[in-house]
Design an enzyme around this catalytic site. Structure first.
Site, PDB file in Angstrom:
ATOM      1  N   ASP A   7       0.849  -1.195   0.000  1.00  0.00           N
ATOM      2  CA  ASP A   7       0.000   0.000   0.000  1.00  0.00           C
ATOM      3  C   ASP A   7       0.883   1.243   0.000  1.00  0.00           C
ATOM      4  O   ASP A   7       2.048   1.197   0.388  1.00  0.00           O
ATOM      5  CB  ASP A   7      -0.912   0.015   1.233  1.00  0.00           C
ATOM      6  CG  ASP A   7      -1.935   1.150   1.151  1.00  0.00           C
ATOM      7  OD1 ASP A   7      -2.685   1.197   0.169  1.00  0.00           O
ATOM      8  OD2 ASP A   7      -1.949   2.015   2.050  1.00  0.00           O
ATOM      9  N   SER A   8       0.301   2.366  -0.408  1.00  0.00           N
ATOM     10  CA  SER A   8       1.046   3.623  -0.400  1.00  0.00           C
ATOM     11  C   SER A   8       1.354   4.084   1.020  1.00  0.00           C
ATOM     12  O   SER A   8       2.264   4.872   1.236  1.00  0.00           O
ATOM     13  CB  SER A   8       0.254   4.700  -1.134  1.00  0.00           C
ATOM     14  OG  SER A   8      -1.025   4.827  -0.562  1.00  0.00           O
ATOM     15  N   GLY A  40      -2.410   9.254  -4.469  1.00  0.00           N
ATOM     16  CA  GLY A  40      -3.651   9.527  -5.208  1.00  0.00           C
ATOM     17  C   GLY A  40      -3.651  10.784  -6.062  1.00  0.00           C
ATOM     18  O   GLY A  40      -4.456  10.913  -6.981  1.00  0.00           O
ATOM     19  N   CYS A  70      -3.695  -0.685  -2.504  1.00  0.00           N
ATOM     20  CA  CYS A  70      -3.897   0.708  -2.905  1.00  0.00           C
ATOM     21  C   CYS A  70      -4.642   0.780  -4.242  1.00  0.00           C
ATOM     22  O   CYS A  70      -4.206   0.207  -5.244  1.00  0.00           O
ATOM     23  CB  CYS A  70      -2.521   1.366  -3.042  1.00  0.00           C
ATOM     24  SG  CYS A  70      -2.566   3.049  -3.667  1.00  0.00           S
ATOM     25  N   GLU A 150      -7.578  10.529   7.735  1.00  0.00           N
ATOM     26  CA  GLU A 150      -6.221  10.687   8.263  1.00  0.00           C
ATOM     27  C   GLU A 150      -6.190  11.595   9.485  1.00  0.00           C
ATOM     28  O   GLU A 150      -5.293  11.484  10.316  1.00  0.00           O
ATOM     29  CB  GLU A 150      -5.289  11.211   7.166  1.00  0.00           C
ATOM     30  CG  GLU A 150      -5.233  10.200   6.043  1.00  0.00           C
ATOM     31  CD  GLU A 150      -4.002  10.251   5.189  1.00  0.00           C
ATOM     32  OE1 GLU A 150      -3.482  11.360   4.998  1.00  0.00           O
ATOM     33  OE2 GLU A 150      -3.564   9.190   4.729  1.00  0.00           O
ATOM     34  N   CYS A 180     -11.036   3.421  -2.228  1.00  0.00           N
ATOM     35  CA  CYS A 180      -9.846   3.907  -1.517  1.00  0.00           C
ATOM     36  C   CYS A 180      -9.809   3.156  -0.192  1.00  0.00           C
ATOM     37  O   CYS A 180     -10.847   3.013   0.469  1.00  0.00           O
ATOM     38  CB  CYS A 180      -9.924   5.421  -1.287  1.00  0.00           C
ATOM     39  SG  CYS A 180      -8.595   6.041  -0.215  1.00  0.00           S
ATOM     40  N   THR A 181      -8.609   2.706   0.176  1.00  0.00           N
ATOM     41  CA  THR A 181      -8.478   1.871   1.378  1.00  0.00           C
ATOM     42  C   THR A 181      -8.960   2.556   2.650  1.00  0.00           C
ATOM     43  O   THR A 181      -9.259   1.893   3.633  1.00  0.00           O
ATOM     44  CB  THR A 181      -6.996   1.486   1.609  1.00  0.00           C
ATOM     45  OG1 THR A 181      -6.215   2.679   1.587  1.00  0.00           O
ATOM     46  CG2 THR A 181      -6.522   0.524   0.541  1.00  0.00           C
ATOM     47  N   HIS A 182      -9.014   3.909   2.637  1.00  0.00           N
ATOM     48  CA  HIS A 182      -9.423   4.623   3.845  1.00  0.00           C
ATOM     49  C   HIS A 182     -10.935   4.542   4.096  1.00  0.00           C
ATOM     50  O   HIS A 182     -11.388   4.774   5.208  1.00  0.00           O
ATOM     51  CB  HIS A 182      -9.074   6.114   3.730  1.00  0.00           C
ATOM     52  CG  HIS A 182      -7.617   6.409   3.845  1.00  0.00           C
ATOM     53  ND1 HIS A 182      -6.666   5.847   3.024  1.00  0.00           N
ATOM     54  CD2 HIS A 182      -6.942   7.238   4.687  1.00  0.00           C
ATOM     55  CE1 HIS A 182      -5.468   6.331   3.368  1.00  0.00           C
ATOM     56  NE2 HIS A 182      -5.611   7.167   4.352  1.00  0.00           N
TER      57      HIS A 182
END
Lengths: 264, 264
Positions: A7-8, A40, A70, A150, A180-182
């Site tokens: 992942d990033s 992104g 990601c 975040e 998006c993973t978030h």
């Protein structure tokens, strides 16, 4: 089976969590490029270069398969990674669309894809959904939702204002691909905003997809997770272990060893 | 005088603009590390490494002085950069405090510093202000304001919600140090939020400071600006030129050549 998760940054922990919960892997190596996150809003060439550098990292580890958590990397660099790696590389787009088809088979359903600017502008989810016969596909780049996660903001007036900013003029979708993973972290806010809606979570989608392709072997008695990052591996390990701490409680049939081993 | 301007990305254009408007430099070389932006949430060690890499970039250009536009680099890496560079390296903290002292000499004034997490957590602005005798110094890490600027949001309901999120419980300050290059873009919103308040802008502060130290020579008939970036230099040049386009209108005594020369 030993797998890598790339992942990033830290967002991929939502995908890691689903993989750990599935209890099919001896070892999972997580690598987050925290020194250069986020991807992104960066150029294709840059993201491809970073993705190839991640493959160099994994060359030093014994993995049978790499999961690209990601979304940005999945849409931009997966093809190049396939050519370079000598093991399967699985992104999140194909599993995400596969999962959506299972959950919302009616092709008249209204589908919305949300993600970073790169992910949405690539059009990959949209093309893939249309090729599966979905007629009503919308897409929205929603980078501020990433910033909110975040900042640890999952609800409240800022979240409400940002959701309105992006979605006030959007017809209510039947299903949303969390591109998006978030975004699994704000699933509750999205459900409150839209009411009854199917949310496609990349981690769960990947597990389903690996299962459907016969990639998952037998249940294993323990899963060792190792955390690596391009900066501050100890912090990533700490956050990662905290994020996985309750997975073994919900899956108490098998005791898991979640062990962080940093490169520092 | 030929100077370099280093920033983590594009935010430093607000500083560049002030330098161009001052009409004292033959050449200004702008370098933005767009491939790895943002720095504000990254580790000290990482930021120091990136700052030293920027010095390697500038080693290939004839500069007499380097302005570090990025607040995060200024608080984290300036000392190391001083040791390595054989020309003056000017950060934004000392000029910012110098400018505040000029604008708000009353030491009873309530001062607020806003910036990225790294900038605020370093405590540099706060210590420097306290050493100058200011008793009432508050500081607030406001990373979402950076995200809003990057999304082109300078006002409206999202901005209002984010300002309330950070500052609702904050006593009205007399002066605010804009401790992030992005924040001059939201000066209007901050003035609306607080009413009559002094805003310290890093670019203007640096020009004042250079002037006070005798670093500025005579007015020059033309200023050539060259843009470089760690990804997509042509896009940075385009954005940079657009951002500077009206500087020559407001300062029409001297015609400026603003010329972008990329490394690609």
């Amino acid at each position: 089976v030993n797998i890598g998760v790339f992942d990033s940054g830290l967002g991929g922990l939502t995908v890691l969590r689903s993989l750990v919960a599935r209890q099919c892997f001896q070892t999972i190596i997580y690598y987050g490029d925290t020194a250069r996150v986020p991807y992104g809003s960066k150029d294709r060439d840059t993201v491809v270069r970073y993705a190839l550098e991640a493959l160099s990292f994994f060359a030093n580890h014994q993995i049978d398969m790499l999961v690209v958590a990601c979304n940005t990397v999945s849409v931009v660099a997966l093809e190049v990674m396939h050519k370079v790696a000598d093991y399967p590389v699985v992104g999140v787009v194909e599993p995400g669309v596969h999962s959506l088809v299972n959950a919302v088979p009616d092709r008249q359903s209204r589908v919305l894809v949300i993600g970073t600017r790169s992910t949405i502008h690539s059009g990959q989810y949209q093309r893939s959904l249309q090729s599966m016969g979905y007629q009503s596909v919308d897409a929205c780049a929603a980078p501020l939702l990433v910033s909110l996660v975040e900042e640890g903001i999952h609800e409240g007036p800022v979240m409400d204002a940002v959701l309105d900013h992006y979605f006030a003029h959007q017809e209510k979708p039947d299903a949303v691909i969390l591109g998006c993973t978030h975004f699994p972290m704000i699933a509750a806010a999205l459900r409150r905003y839209w009411g009854d809606v199917v949310l496609v979570h990349s981690g769960e989608a990947i597990v389903e997809w690996l299962d459907s392709r016969g990639y998952l072997g037998q249940t294993t008695p323990s899963c060792q997770v190792e955390f690596f990052a391009s900066e501050n591996t100890p912090r990533v390990r700490q956050i990662g272990e905290a994020f996985l701490a309750d997975v073994s409680d919900t899956q108490d049939a098998v005791k898991k060893e979640i062990k962080g081993v940093g490169k520092e």
